[in-house]
Write an enzyme that holds these catalytic residues in place. Sequence first.
Site, PDB file in Angstrom:
ATOM      1  N   LYS A 124       1.052  -1.417   0.020  1.00  0.00           N
ATOM      2  CA  LYS A 124      -0.134  -0.017   0.103  1.00  0.00           C
ATOM      3  C   LYS A 124       0.837   1.287  -0.097  1.00  0.00           C
ATOM      4  O   LYS A 124       0.058   2.352  -0.545  1.00  0.00           O
ATOM      5  CB  LYS A 124      -1.195  -0.031   1.196  1.00  0.00           C
ATOM      6  CG  LYS A 124      -2.192  -1.062   1.265  1.00  0.00           C
ATOM      7  CD  LYS A 124      -3.118  -0.611   1.863  1.00  0.00           C
ATOM      8  CE  LYS A 124      -4.717  -1.760   2.006  1.00  0.00           C
ATOM      9  NZ  LYS A 124      -5.361  -1.116   2.589  1.00  0.00           N
ATOM     10  N   LYS A 206      -7.002 -11.057  -8.852  1.00  0.00           N
ATOM     11  CA  LYS A 206      -7.843 -11.550  -7.816  1.00  0.00           C
ATOM     12  C   LYS A 206      -9.316 -10.288  -8.607  1.00  0.00           C
ATOM     13  O   LYS A 206      -8.868  -8.939  -8.931  1.00  0.00           O
ATOM     14  CB  LYS A 206      -8.060 -11.251  -6.311  1.00  0.00           C
ATOM     15  CG  LYS A 206      -8.670 -11.523  -5.715  1.00  0.00           C
ATOM     16  CD  LYS A 206      -8.060 -11.139  -3.973  1.00  0.00           C
ATOM     17  CE  LYS A 206      -9.241 -10.085  -3.272  1.00  0.00           C
ATOM     18  NZ  LYS A 206      -8.472  -9.750  -1.999  1.00  0.00           N
ATOM     19  N   LYS A 209     -12.546  -3.926  -7.517  1.00  0.00           N
ATOM     20  CA  LYS A 209     -13.965  -3.584  -7.674  1.00  0.00           C
ATOM     21  C   LYS A 209     -12.650  -1.769  -8.264  1.00  0.00           C
ATOM     22  O   LYS A 209     -13.399  -0.815  -8.615  1.00  0.00           O
ATOM     23  CB  LYS A 209     -15.197  -2.481  -6.554  1.00  0.00           C
ATOM     24  CG  LYS A 209     -14.214  -2.384  -5.360  1.00  0.00           C
ATOM     25  CD  LYS A 209     -14.964  -2.296  -4.583  1.00  0.00           C
ATOM     26  CE  LYS A 209     -14.492  -1.895  -2.880  1.00  0.00           C
ATOM     27  NZ  LYS A 209     -15.123  -3.156  -2.454  1.00  0.00           N
TER      28      LYS A 209
END
Length: 343
Positions: A124, A206, A209
């Site tokens: 991240k 994976k 969204k």
Amino acid sequence: MSEQQVTPSPLPARKRILSGIQPTGTPTLGNYLGALRNWALLQNSYDCLYMVADLHALTVREDPAALRRNTRELAALLLAVGIDPQQHVLFVQSHVPAHTELAWVLACNTQFGELSRMTQFKDKSAKHPDNVNAGLFTYPVLMAADILVYNADLVPVGQDQTQHLEIARDIAGRFNGVYGPTFTLPEGYVPKAGARVMSLGDPSKKMSKSDPNVNSFVLLTDNKDVILRKFKRAVTDSDGVVRCDPAAKPGVSNLMGIYAAFTGQTMEEVEADFAGKGYGDFKAAVAETVADALAPVQAEYARILADKGYVDGVLRTGAERAARLAGRTVRKVYRKVGLLQLD
Ligand code: TRP
């Protein structure tokens, strides 16, 4: 006749489950099959606490109005998938102050080095180099607090969260070692790797969204037309045979997995059903099955969301019940570490 008496043994206490999901927008089909549907099923065998992890969502800069809306909508969706707020506890993380209270004490019992090794932190911070905030770094400590504050036995999480669960166990074990038995060591409840729903556009990834290709994911709120369109465009291969082979045929295998997850069939049964049929027919059947399965959830969702008062009432009760359980743990921990308590 023997004198032996059969006394009914008391029902063993059910194990406790805690899990959380971040309110970062409408969940996908992957979230549904990988997590939410199981959350609902687990209610039959465990005492469950399910939480909208709004504090964790703050680690990424969010529009405040969107976060507020997403939080209520996610709670409504959890009710729509069948979370039972009477038998179990459904709440919003920030409504229970004990999580952040415990998180501080746990942070003081967590090493900088172990947090630096978290792969999600590394990923991240690489992805958002402009906002590598301290919350992103201490995220696993808050997650440990979420779990340990309820002494959860089992924690259903996706593969991406197993490292966070490990550190929660490490923190708990270390704390118990220093201050005496305090926390239950939580076990992970991780779905099988095959249960992962992959992107319709790139089956090596994976389903997510946040993928810029909107056709690569199905949202739980997508209507039938949208679902049909997305599956129609799903990436397959040129072999033309509906057969499960995740390495050689990842796209088709992913579609088969989705289909089987709804129909309850084995891969062999799916293969047999589509023997001699083309991908067009197969994709249409998958899309129909998904749309039909989601339709009742979507109807429930619309009905529940229309009654904000109901949703907020559920969350208020949930927060009160959760706070009662969590407050006990915090008081115990505060006492053990030597914080002065007035009586
Ligand atoms: N970090 C989890 C995720 O992003 C969400 C979460 C927060 C969670 N607290 C939790 C999951 C406690 C399980 C237990 O998926």
